[in-house]
Design a protein around this motif. Structure first.
Motif, short mmCIF file in Angstrom:
data_model
loop_
_atom_site.label_atom_id
_atom_site.label_comp_id
_atom_site.label_asym_id
_atom_site.label_seq_id
_atom_site.Cartn_x
_atom_site.Cartn_y
_atom_site.Cartn_z
N SER A 1 0.74 -1.44 -0.04
CA SER A 1 -0.04 0.02 0.01
C SER A 1 1.00 1.41 -0.10
O SER A 1 0.51 2.17 -0.58
N THR A 2 1.80 1.06 0.52
CA THR A 2 2.78 2.47 0.58
C THR A 2 3.62 2.42 -0.61
O THR A 2 3.63 3.66 -1.04
N ARG A 3 3.97 1.46 -1.19
CA ARG A 3 4.74 1.51 -2.57
C ARG A 3 3.51 2.27 -3.30
O ARG A 3 3.91 2.77 -4.37
N ALA A 4 2.30 1.76 -3.45
CA ALA A 4 1.34 2.25 -4.30
C ALA A 4 1.31 3.75 -4.24
O ALA A 4 0.77 4.43 -5.20
N LEU A 5 1.33 4.26 -2.85
CA LEU A 5 1.02 5.65 -2.56
C LEU A 5 2.18 6.38 -3.33
O LEU A 5 1.83 7.56 -3.68
N VAL A 6 3.31 6.10 -3.02
CA VAL A 6 4.50 6.38 -3.58
C VAL A 6 4.48 6.72 -5.17
O VAL A 6 4.90 7.67 -5.69
N GLU A 7 3.96 5.46 -5.86
CA GLU A 7 4.10 5.60 -7.21
C GLU A 7 2.97 6.58 -7.59
O GLU A 7 3.18 7.09 -8.75
N HIS A 8 1.89 6.59 -6.96
CA HIS A 8 0.67 7.45 -7.20
C HIS A 8 1.37 8.89 -7.32
O HIS A 8 0.79 9.79 -8.15
N ILE A 9 2.07 9.28 -6.16
CA ILE A 9 2.77 10.54 -6.15
C ILE A 9 3.58 10.83 -7.12
O ILE A 9 3.62 11.92 -7.91
N ARG A 10 4.26 10.00 -7.81
CA ARG A 10 5.28 10.00 -8.69
C ARG A 10 4.75 10.25 -9.80
O ARG A 10 4.94 11.08 -10.70
#
Length: 323
Positions: free
Chosen positions: A162-171
């Motif tokens: 979930s955290t990796r997905a959040l960072v990718e979304h921000i990117r």
């Protein structure tokens, strides 16, 4: 006479015959009011329970004006927008992505820029909430210090999907919505005692904010920072570490708990603190980590002579322990 303010939950104690708004002003609260500018009714609140006298009339329910209401007994009122001393308004705003940097230890350093115009006000050591694509919110310590103005720095551990997905979304979006500031484990002003800062993993972010604030404001008392991880590879590149090493009043300690062949310091963070500092009652202590880590450290420090009122952690608010 006590008045409980909702929804904040703040309790104020009034002097005999004192009006509610006068007590709020005396105690340093920031409350909606504009009487001196000729705008009446701005200070209106809703009486939930208790009795007040207003212009000689007793009230037990409904709207009241805090500028003229005098409690006759302990009361509870709903009064929106009241801020305690050093409390800052929580805002929701869209931030622009500046950079996402891999700093090792499965951690990325995320730099955000707040919108131009009215700046986001926060205290060193507070945290923010990032909005996920599904609308849920995730908490992260603000690693930057208030003097960095529009720049917000986060240290995010990338070990959950979930955290990796959040960072990718921000990117991908180059933007993210945040809600800030939050947390009462912070420094609105320079402390009067030397500091002990104990951080596990990315808890270093909160301690970075505290340290950078103190150095920027000219704090000269000792600051002891203890940064602990399970394995040496969990340490990441802290952007200010070398600068801190050059400061005469900053003492840095890296502690590894689960790697016997680590050539540096081993053991638990609380053990390292107790070994180094003989009189813990002389220090203000800040803790950042998981609730089990924080409470284990708290118990060890109290047993070694620390003062409970001088130990601070956001865990005490969001994960209170039943004593």
């Amino acid at each position: 006479m006590k008045v409980t303010l909702q929804p904040s939950g703040h309790v104020i104690e009034l002097l005999p015959g004192e009006r509610i708004i006068d007590a709020v002003r005396r105690l340093g609260f920031d409350a909606p009011q504009s009487c001196r500018n000729g705008n009446c009714h701005i200070c209106a609140a809703n009486l939930i329970s208790g009795r007040v006298s207003q212009n000689g009339t007793e009230r037990t329910r409904g709207e009241l004006y805090t500028c003229i209401a005098e409690p006759l007994e302990d009361c509870e009122v709903e009064w929106q927008g009241v801020l305690a001393p050093d409390e800052l308004p929580v805002r929701s705003l869209a931030c622009q992505l500046v950079e996402i940097q891999d700093v090792g230890g499965d951690v990325c350093r995320v730099l955000l820029r707040t919108p131009a115009g009215k700046p986001l006000r926060y205290h060193a050591g507070q945290y923010l909430l990032l909005e996920r694509p599904d609308g849920e919110l995730s908490a992260f310590s603000i690693a930057s210090a208030p003097h960095e103005e529009r720049l917000l720095e986060l240290h995010i551990l990338l070990r959950e999907d979930s955290t990796r997905a959040l960072v990718e979304h921000i990117r991908e979006q180059r933007m993210v919505r945040v809600r800030a500031p939050l947390g009462d484990c912070c420094l609105p002003r320079l402390p009067q005692r030397p500091l002990v800062m104990v951080a596990a993993g990315t808890g270093l972010a909160q301690m970075q904010s505290l340290t950078e604030f103190c150095l920027h404001e000219g704090f000269t008392l000792p600051m002891h920072m203890y940064w602990g991880v399970r394995h040496p590879g969990d340490f990441y590149s802290a952007p200010h570490w070398q600068h801190w090493q050059q400061q005469e009043n900053v003492y840095l300690h890296q502690v590894v708990s689960d790697t016997p062949d680590w050539p540096g310091r081993q053991g638990m963070l609380c053990e390292a603190v107790c070994e180094d500092l003989a009189v813990l009652a002389d220090y203000d202590i800040y803790l950042c980590g998981s609730p089990p880590m924080v409470y284990a450290t708290l118990d060890a420090l109290l047993a070694a002579g620390a003062v409970r009122e001088q130990i601070h952690s956001d865990v005490f608010s969001y994960a209170p322990r039943e004593d």
